[in-house]
Design an enzyme around this catalytic site. Structure first.
Site, short mmCIF file in Angstrom:
data_model
loop_
_atom_site.label_atom_id
_atom_site.label_comp_id
_atom_site.label_asym_id
_atom_site.label_seq_id
_atom_site.Cartn_x
_atom_site.Cartn_y
_atom_site.Cartn_z
CE LYS A 185 54.14 53.98 26.41
NZ LYS A 185 54.04 52.57 26.79
CE LYS B 49 44.61 57.69 24.17
NZ LYS B 49 45.59 56.90 24.65
CE LYS C 245 48.85 57.65 32.84
NZ LYS C 245 47.79 56.86 32.15
P1 ADP Z 1 46.77 57.39 28.92
O1 ADP Z 1 46.69 57.59 27.43
O2 ADP Z 1 46.08 58.46 29.67
O3 ADP Z 1 48.19 57.17 29.38
P2 ADP Z 1 46.55 54.57 29.22
O4 ADP Z 1 47.42 54.39 28.02
O5 ADP Z 1 47.12 54.24 30.55
O6 ADP Z 1 45.98 56.05 29.23
O7 ADP Z 1 45.22 53.73 28.97
C1 ADP Z 1 44.60 52.84 29.88
C2 ADP Z 1 43.39 52.20 29.21
O8 ADP Z 1 42.41 53.21 28.91
C3 ADP Z 1 43.70 51.55 27.87
O9 ADP Z 1 42.86 50.42 27.67
C4 ADP Z 1 43.38 52.61 26.88
O10 ADP Z 1 43.08 52.11 25.62
C5 ADP Z 1 42.16 53.27 27.52
N1 ADP Z 1 42.12 54.68 27.13
C6 ADP Z 1 42.99 55.65 27.47
N2 ADP Z 1 42.67 56.84 26.94
C7 ADP Z 1 41.54 56.61 26.22
C8 ADP Z 1 40.69 57.45 25.42
N3 ADP Z 1 40.94 58.74 25.28
N4 ADP Z 1 39.64 56.87 24.82
C9 ADP Z 1 39.37 55.56 24.98
N5 ADP Z 1 40.12 54.74 25.71
C10 ADP Z 1 41.19 55.23 26.33
#
Ligand code: ADP
Ligand code: TRP
Length: 323
Positions: free
Chosen positions: A110, A192, A195
């Site tokens: 971050k 990956k 967002k």
């Molecule tokens: P982002 O990366 O979009 O900000 P978050 O960090 O808020 O998403 O993730 C919320 C949940 O979804 C977590 O448990 C995270 O591990 C899962 N998650 C997010 N992106 C993925 C992905 N590309 N593949 C698998 N799990 C994911």
């Protein structure tokens, strides 16, 4: 068995969130006592607009209920409705070595992305530990990127129990539950899906947007005739999430044989995605008409969660000498 997971209301949920966290958590609600919450306190580390935080929180509640969270089985609530969790965070901060937090990838990522390194961002994993430990959770279904945070949680629980438990496990040491087959859902560009990489497909986007996004999935420039390696294709990886094993195998065969254009695969993928989420879309439209019901689910969930949290806090306050 108690299952716990949370998700930040920091934007519309995408299919990475769905396969990585929501679906496993929702499946587990039939196998144990599920506690699922909207991590609005965590979202304060990135969402600065109060109206946006409120809106996102409501949207995430709708998304989760639409995707199959059953409020009769699972306890569904807003993190901030359980103030005990911030109390526990402070107490746990005192058994959390700086070095443990300094190692966290998520914090380092971050900062690297340009977020200002404030205390909330740094202490994020302690609040998350508190979320998990306050409900005496056994299993934490999350995506792979949250694995380290669950490990930090385990370390903190063990330290706390050693220091204050006198051999008793005041806090249960939890396990992460990470599905290998969908550990990382790739995004449009093959990184990956996240967002923060701008490479997401939202679960509930418009049909046109979905089609456009899928058609925009980055592929290599091999001609139609060329044999292709499905294992190296994130388009293929995405396709497998929406079809049966047999269909995935058949598609892999066609990749290897050559004569398959990526355009055709993308079209098929867009269609499968759209129909996969169709029942959830219908459910979501229903729920959106009854926001009072959604609010009521969260209120009742919070009551239940506070009760559980308070049990742990009684023991914790006593153990550290606050009572
Ligand atoms: P982002 O990366 O979009 O900000 P978050 O960090 O808020 O998403 O993730 C919320 C949940 O979804 C977590 O448990 C995270 O591990 C899962 N998650 C997010 N992106 C993925 C992905 N590309 N593949 C698998 N799990 C994911
Ligand atoms: N940090 C998690 C994420 O970004 C959200 C979260 C907060 C969480 N508290 C939790 C997940 C407790 C599981 C358990 O996805």
């Amino acid at each position: 068995m108690r299952i716990l997971s949370g998700i930040q209301p920091s934007g519309a949920l995408h299919i990475g969130n769905y396969f990585g966290m929501m679906r496993p958590a929702i499946e587990l609600q039939a196998r144990g006592e599920a506690f699922l919450f909207i991590a609005d306190l965590h979202a304060l580390t990135t969402v600065e607009d109060p109206a946006e935080l409120r809106r996102n929180t409501r949207e995430v509640a709708l998304d989760f209920l639409a995707c199959g969270l059953d409020p009769r089985r699972a306890c569904f609530f807003r993190q901030s409705d359980v103030p005990q969790v911030t109390e526990l965070t402070w107490i746990l901060s005192n058994v959390t070595p700086m070095s443990l937090l300094e190692k966290c990838h998520s914090y380092k990522d971050k900062i690297a992305k340009g977020l200002a390194p404030n205390h909330g961002l740094f202490a994020y994993p302690v609040l998350m530990a508190s979320d998990i430990l306050i409900y005496q959770s056994d299993i934490v279904p999350v995506g792979k990127d949250q694995k380290q945070h669950v490990e930090v949680t385990r370390d903190i629980a063990i330290k706390f129990n050693m220091k204050f438990g006198g051999g008793r496990g005041i806090l249960k040491v939890p396990e992460a539950d990470i599905r290998d087959e969908v550990a990382v859902v790739p995004g449009l560009d093959g990184q990956k899906m996240s967002k923060s990489y701008n490479n997401t497909i939202e679960i509930f986007c418009e049909e046109n947007t979905l089609r456009k996004k899928v058609m925009g999935i980055v592929t290599d420039s091999l001609p139609v005739e060329a044999p292709k390696d499905p294992e190296k294709s994130h388009l293929y990886a995405l396709y497998t999430l929406f079809v049966s094993r047999d269909e995935a195998r058949a598609m892999a065969e066609r990749f290897r044989k050559g004569g398959l254009g990526y355009g055709e695969v993308k079209k098929a993928l867009a269609e499968r995605m759209w129909s996969y989420f169709a029942p959830f879309r219908a459910k979501r439209a229903e729920l959106a008409k009854d926001l009072a019901f959604v609010e009521d689910v969260l209120r009742r969930g919070a009551e239940r969660a506070r009760e559980e949290a308070e049990k742990t806090m009684k023991a914790v306050r006593e153990a550290v000498g606050l009572r």
